[in-house]
Enzyme design. Structure first.
Site, PDB file in Angstrom:
ATOM      1  N   GLN A   2     -10.534   0.866   2.579  1.00  0.00           N
ATOM      2  CA  GLN A   2     -10.221   0.460   1.209  1.00  0.00           C
ATOM      3  C   GLN A   2     -10.945  -0.832   0.821  1.00  0.00           C
ATOM      4  O   GLN A   2     -10.513  -1.545  -0.082  1.00  0.00           O
ATOM      5  CB  GLN A   2      -8.708   0.287   1.044  1.00  0.00           C
ATOM      6  CG  GLN A   2      -7.935   1.581   1.219  1.00  0.00           C
ATOM      7  CD  GLN A   2      -6.457   1.424   0.921  1.00  0.00           C
ATOM      8  OE1 GLN A   2      -6.055   1.267  -0.238  1.00  0.00           O
ATOM      9  NE2 GLN A   2      -5.637   1.472   1.961  1.00  0.00           N
ATOM     10  N   LYS A  31       2.293  -1.232   5.245  1.00  0.00           N
ATOM     11  CA  LYS A  31       1.810  -2.532   5.724  1.00  0.00           C
ATOM     12  C   LYS A  31       2.681  -3.684   5.246  1.00  0.00           C
ATOM     13  O   LYS A  31       2.928  -4.639   5.995  1.00  0.00           O
ATOM     14  CB  LYS A  31       0.356  -2.758   5.300  1.00  0.00           C
ATOM     15  CG  LYS A  31       0.124  -2.899   3.807  1.00  0.00           C
ATOM     16  CD  LYS A  31      -1.347  -3.089   3.497  1.00  0.00           C
ATOM     17  CE  LYS A  31      -1.606  -3.234   2.007  1.00  0.00           C
ATOM     18  NZ  LYS A  31      -0.959  -4.409   1.416  1.00  0.00           N
ATOM     19  N   THR A  32       3.155  -3.610   3.996  1.00  0.00           N
ATOM     20  CA  THR A  32       4.010  -4.685   3.496  1.00  0.00           C
ATOM     21  C   THR A  32       5.323  -4.721   4.263  1.00  0.00           C
ATOM     22  O   THR A  32       5.872  -5.794   4.549  1.00  0.00           O
ATOM     23  CB  THR A  32       4.287  -4.497   1.991  1.00  0.00           C
ATOM     24  OG1 THR A  32       3.040  -4.429   1.293  1.00  0.00           O
ATOM     25  CG2 THR A  32       5.105  -5.660   1.440  1.00  0.00           C
ATOM     26  N   ARG A  43      -4.135   7.522  -4.068  1.00  0.00           N
ATOM     27  CA  ARG A  43      -3.115   7.033  -5.003  1.00  0.00           C
ATOM     28  C   ARG A  43      -2.100   8.132  -5.298  1.00  0.00           C
ATOM     29  O   ARG A  43      -1.004   7.854  -5.785  1.00  0.00           O
ATOM     30  CB  ARG A  43      -3.746   6.586  -6.334  1.00  0.00           C
ATOM     31  CG  ARG A  43      -4.748   5.427  -6.300  1.00  0.00           C
ATOM     32  CD  ARG A  43      -4.269   4.254  -5.508  1.00  0.00           C
ATOM     33  NE  ARG A  43      -4.729   4.359  -4.123  1.00  0.00           N
ATOM     34  CZ  ARG A  43      -4.239   3.653  -3.117  1.00  0.00           C
ATOM     35  NH1 ARG A  43      -3.241   2.801  -3.335  1.00  0.00           N
ATOM     36  NH2 ARG A  43      -4.702   3.789  -1.898  1.00  0.00           N
ATOM     37  N   ASP A  66      -2.601 -10.580   4.474  1.00  0.00           N
ATOM     38  CA  ASP A  66      -2.590  -9.231   3.902  1.00  0.00           C
ATOM     39  C   ASP A  66      -3.963  -8.905   3.314  1.00  0.00           C
ATOM     40  O   ASP A  66      -4.731  -9.811   2.970  1.00  0.00           O
ATOM     41  CB  ASP A  66      -1.517  -9.162   2.812  1.00  0.00           C
ATOM     42  CG  ASP A  66      -1.199  -7.733   2.397  1.00  0.00           C
ATOM     43  OD1 ASP A  66      -1.663  -6.789   3.065  1.00  0.00           O
ATOM     44  OD2 ASP A  66      -0.490  -7.563   1.384  1.00  0.00           O
ATOM     45  N   GLU A  67      -4.291  -7.619   3.192  1.00  0.00           N
ATOM     46  CA  GLU A  67      -5.545  -7.148   2.563  1.00  0.00           C
ATOM     47  C   GLU A  67      -6.770  -7.859   3.155  1.00  0.00           C
ATOM     48  O   GLU A  67      -7.649  -8.339   2.435  1.00  0.00           O
ATOM     49  CB  GLU A  67      -5.500  -7.368   1.040  1.00  0.00           C
ATOM     50  CG  GLU A  67      -4.333  -6.689   0.337  1.00  0.00           C
ATOM     51  CD  GLU A  67      -4.480  -5.182   0.218  1.00  0.00           C
ATOM     52  OE1 GLU A  67      -5.427  -4.632   0.795  1.00  0.00           O
ATOM     53  OE2 GLU A  67      -3.628  -4.561  -0.454  1.00  0.00           O
TER      54      GLU A  67
END
Length: 723
Positions: A262, A45-46, A612, A231-232
Site C-alpha cells: 500500500q 493493524k490499529t 477497499r 503506524d503506516e
C-alpha cells in the site's frame, strides 16, 4: 513503574490471547527490540497498535510518558488515544501520540535555542511558504510568471525531506533552474530564521539535524522514550525515518506497522525502501505478518493479492479470510464514458433497491477529472453524493475562474467576476492597485471593467499594474469582438489560450497543476457536449445551465450519500460496494514508459482500490472516452489482464454505441511535434518546438515563437500546425 497490585488488577481486565489472533498477539507481546509488522489490508493493524500500548502500560508497567506512538493524521492519533483509554481505563494524558509534525514540534519547542530559534517560533503553512517565496522571487528579480512560486517551493520541500540543506545543494547544481532553486532556497531559510519561523518540513528537519550534530541531545531524547511505535511506516520519507532511528537508538524498542503493498505516495517523498529494507536497517528484527483479513471476502482478496504479486519489490504475503468466498470481482466493458456512467448507476440502483445503504457505496477513480461526468448524472437524477478528499467539480478553483471569465464576456458589469480573474494568471496587479481602481470606479459610478477600459491612464497606478489591467481588458475585448462568430468550444479555446490561463498550469510541473489541466480538459468536454446537444447553445444559456447544475448545497448533509473519491483519498477507508471506473491505460495506470518503479506503484494503487471493498468490487473501462473536447480511443488497463480469471466475473459488456449525446465519431488526436519542428499558432505566429513532455492532448509543448518568445502550450488546446 506502576505498582504491582495495580498491574495485576489491570491484567485481569484484558485477555490479550483470546482477544487477538495469534499473529496480532505475537506483535503485541514482542516488546523488546525492533519489530516489523507487515499488516495486509484490513488485517487489524490499529487493533495491534492500541493493544500493544495498553499491554506495555498494564502488563510491562511502562510509564505512559515513556511511550511514543506516531501516526500520519491527527484524526488517527486521536482515535488511537481514545481506544487505548477505553482499553485500560486510566489516565494516559502523558502518552506521546501524534503525527510526525506534531511530535517533532513538541521536541523543537524544548530545543529551539539549540537550532537558533526561540520557543515562541511561528509555524508557516503552505500558503505562508508560497507568499514568502513570492517575496523572495521579487527581491531576486525573477519573473513569477516564468517561475511560479509553487513550482519552486515543491522542490525545496523535497530537498528538505531528503535532509539536503542549501549549502549541500549548492554543490549539486547542474542547471540554471537548480541555481534558481538554490538562490531561493538559501534566502528562504534565512528569511524563516529572521522571522523566527519554521515551515512544516523544518519541524522535522531541525530536530533531525540537531540529533545528527549533537550526541548529548540525541541521547537525552532517545533515553526519554523506552518504546516507539509507528503506524503506516511504508509512507515515511527520509527525514521521518532518520528521526525514528535517532529516537530509538538507545533501547532499540521500535515497532513499525505498515504494508509495502500500500505504498502509494512516492510523489510526496515516501520511500518504500524504508519498509522493504527495515530488517537491514535494524539488525535482529522480528518480522510478523498479519495476513488474516477482517474486511473483504476471499474472491476480492485473492484477486488483489495475485495482482500485486506481479510486483518484484515487496515482502511476500497472502491475504485470507474466514468470511467465505463471496462474489467474484465484476468486470464491465462499455463503449463510451456515458455508457459507463449509466451502467455503473444501474448497478448502484440495483444495490439500493435490494436494501444497500448509499453511504456504503463508493465510486473510485485515478484522476479527479473523471468525477465530473458522474457528478452531472447523479445531480440530474437527484441522487445525493459527496466528494471525499476533494472538491465538487464546479467548486474547484480553476472551474470557478473559467466561469468568471465567461461571465465577464457577456456581462461586463460583473464586478465580482472581474475581481476574481483580473490578476489570474498574475499580471502584476497588487491589492493596492486593485483597491485604487475600485475607488475610482465607485467615484465615477462605473463598473470595474469600464473604469479600467476608459479611465486607466487617469488613475495613479504603478506601471506594472497599468500594463496588467490593459492586458486583461485586451483579452476580454479581443474575444468579445468576435464572440458572435465563434462556437462555444471555440470561445473557451480562445479564452484559455489568450488569457494565459492554461499556460500558467502547463508551466508548473506539479501533480496538482497537471490535475487542474485535466479538469480544464473536462470543462472543454462540457462545452462540446452542450454545443452538440442544445438547440440554442449560446454562452448565456451555457452559463445559466452551469449555475443551476452547480447548486447542490440544498441537500441535507445528514442524508446518506454515495461517495466519490480518488483512490489516494480512499486509502484507509472501506465500503460494502466499490466501483473502480476508467480503468484504462494512460488514466489508470498513469504510464511513464520505461519506468518500472512507477508501474509498480500504480499496481499497488489498484491493489488499494480493490481492497477497499467488503462485499462487491466492480471494475469498468471504456473503448472511447471524451478528453479535452475530443473522442479518444481507449485501451483497457494492463492491470485487467493480470486479474486471475477464477476470481473475475465478466459482467456487463456494452460495446454497442448508445444514442450519443455528442458526435461519437472518433477524431484524430493531433500528432506530437518532434523537437525542432517548425509550427504555426493562430495567436503567437511561427516558432520552433524546443521540448515535448507527455502524450496526446495532455502533452505540454514548449515553443520558441519568433515574435512572442518561449511559450508552453497544452496540445489539446493549442491549435498548433506544422509550417
Amino acid at each position: 513503574m506502576l505498582p504491582l497490585d495495580i498491574c495485576i488488577s489491570l491484567i485481569v481486565m484484558i485477555d490479550y490471547k483470546n482477544k487477538l489472533n495469534p499473529e496480532q498477539y505475537k506483535g503485541v507481546t514482542t516488546t523488546e527490540g525492533p519489530v516489523l509488522v507487515l499488516a495486509g489490508a484490513g488485517s487489524g493493524k490499529t487493533r495491534l497498535l492500541t493493544h500493544k500500548i495498553s499491554y506495555l502500560i498494564e502488563h510491562i508497567g511502562i510509564d505512559p510518558s515513556s511511550i511514543m506512538a506516531v501516526t500520519f493524521t491527527n484524526k488517527a492519533a486521536n482515535e488511537m488515544k481514545e481506544r487505548v483509554r477505553n482499553l485500560i481505563n486510566m489516565d494516559i494524558s502523558s502518552l506521546w501520540i501524534g503525527t510526525f509534525h506534531s511530535l517533532s514540534g513538541r521536541i523543537l519547542r524544548r530545543e529551539a535555542e539549540s537550532v537558533g530559534l526561540n520557543s515562541s517560533f511561528s509555524i508557516y503553512d503552505a500558503d505562508d511558504s508560497i507568499r514568502l517565496v513570492k517575496s523572495i522571487l521579487d527581491d531576486l528579480g525573477y519573473d513569477k510568471k516564468e517561475f511560479p512560486p509553487k513550482s519552486i517551493i515543491e522542490p525545496i520541500s523535497r530537498l528538505k525531506e531528503e535532509l539536503i540543506m542549501p549549502d549541500e545543494f549548492k554543490g549539486m547544481i547542474n542547471s540554471d533552474r537548480d541555481k534558481l532553486i538554490y538562490n531561493v532556497y538559501s534566502e528562504y531559510q534565512k528569511e524563516l530564521k529572521k522571522n523566527n519561523a519554521v515551515d512544516f518540513d523544518d519541524m522535522i528537519v531541525h530536530v533531525v539535524n540537531l540529533f545528527a550534530g549533537n550526541l548529548e541531545k540525541r541521547k537525552k531524547w532517545s533515553n526519554r522514550f523506552n518504546y516507539i511505535l509507528v503506524d503506516e511506516f511504508q509512507d515515511t520519507n527520509q527525514s521521518q525515518f532518520d528521526l525514528i532511528s535517532y529516537l530509538s537508538e538507545t533501547h532499540k524498542n521500535l515497532t513499525v506497522v505498515g504494508d509495502d503493498d500500500q505504498s502509494i505516495y512516492s510523489w510526496r517523498g515516501a520511500l518504500i525502501r524504508n519498509i522493504i529494507d527495515f530488517p537491514k536497517f535494524f539488525k535482529g528484527s522480528t518480522i510478523i505478518r498479519l495476513e488474516q483479513n477482517y474486511r473483504s471476502t476471499q474472491h476480492i482478496l485473492s484477486c488483489a493479492s495475485k495482482l500485486v504479486a506481479n510486483n518484484l519489490d515487496r515482502h511476500e504475503k497472502t491475504l485470507w479470510t474466514n468470511q467465505g468466498d463471496g462474489k467474484q470481482v465484476c468486470l464491465h466493458e462499455f463503449h463510451t464514458d456515458y455508457d459507463e456512467v449509466n451502467g455503473v448507476l444501474r448497478e448502484i440502483k440495483k444495490l439500493i433497491d435490494n436494501g444497500a445503504d448509499s453511504n456504503e457505496i463508493a465510486i473510485l477513480y485515478r484522476a479527479n477529472s473523471i468525477s465530473r461526468i458522474f457528478e452531472d448524472k447523479l445531480r440530474s437524477l437527484k441522487i445525493p453524493y459527496e466528494i471525499i478528499g476533494g472538491q465538487k467539480f464546479y467548486e474547484r478553483a480553476e472551474i470557478k475562474d473559467l466561469l468568471a471569465y465567461l461571465r465577464i464576456l457577456v456581462n461586463t458589469n460583473d464586478n465580482l467576476s472581474f475581481a476574481r480573474v483580473c490578476n489570474m494568471p498574475r499580471r502584476g496587479i497588487g491589492t493596492k492597485s486593485f483597491e485604487t481602481l475600485k475607488i475610482a470606479a465607485t467615484d465615477k459610478n462605473l463598473s470595474l471593467y469600464q473604469t479600467a477600459k476608459e479611465h486607466l491612464d487617469d488613475i495613479a497606478l504603478s506601471n506594472k499594474a497599468n500594463i496588467g489591467f490593459k492586458e486583461f481588458i485586451n483579452v476580454i475585448d479581443s474575444i468579445r469582438e468576435k464572440i458572435d462568430s465563434l462556437t462555444l468550444p471555440e470561445i473557451l479555446e480562445a479564452l484559455l489560450e489568450q488569457s494565459g490561463y492554461a499556460q500558467m498550469y502547463a508551466e508548473d510541473d506539479s501533480e496538482e497543476s497537471q490535475g487542474r489541466l485535466e479538469n480544464l480538459g473536462e470543462f472543454m468536454n462540457i462545452a462540446v457536449e452542450f454545443a452538440k446537444n442544445n438547440n440554442n447553445p449560446t454562452l448565456v444559456n451555457f452559463l445559466e445551465e452551469s449555475a443551476l447544475t452547480s447548486d447542490i448545497d440544498s441537500w441535507n448533509p445528514e442524508d446518506k450519500t454515495i461517495s466519490l473519491m480518488t483512490i489516494h483519498s480512499a486509502k484507509g477507508l472501506e465500503f460494502e460496494h466499490i466501483f473502480i471506473v476508467a480503468a484504462e491505460d494512460g488514466i489508470f495506470p498513469v504510464i511513464m514508459e520505461g519506468d518500472e518503479t512507477n508501474l509498480e506503484e500504480e499496481r499497488r494503487l489498484m491493489y488499494v482500490a480493490i481492497t477497499r471493498g467488503k462485499k462487491n468490487v466492480h471494475i469498468s473501462y471504456t473503448s472511447e472516452r471524451s478528453r479535452f473536447g475530443k473522442i479518444n480511443e481507449q485501451i483497457p488497463s494492463r492491470f485487467i489482464k493480470e486479474l486471475p480469471d477464477e476470481h473475475i466475473n465478466k459482467g456487463e459488456k456494452d460495446k454497442k454505441p448508445a444514442t450519443p449525446k455528442y458526435d461519437a465519431s472518433p477524431q484524430r488526436i493531433p500528432p506530437l511535434f518532434d523537437m525542432k519542428t517548425r509550427v504555426k499558432h493562430p495567436f503567437f505566429g511561427t516558432g520552433i518546438v524546443i521540448k515535448v513532455r507527455g502524450n496526446g492532448d495532455s502533452a505540454i509543448i514548449t515553443v520558441n515563437f519568433k515574435d512572442h518568445g518561449v511559450k508552453k502550450l497544452v496540445a489539446g488546446f493549442s491549435k498548433l500546425e506544422r509550417c
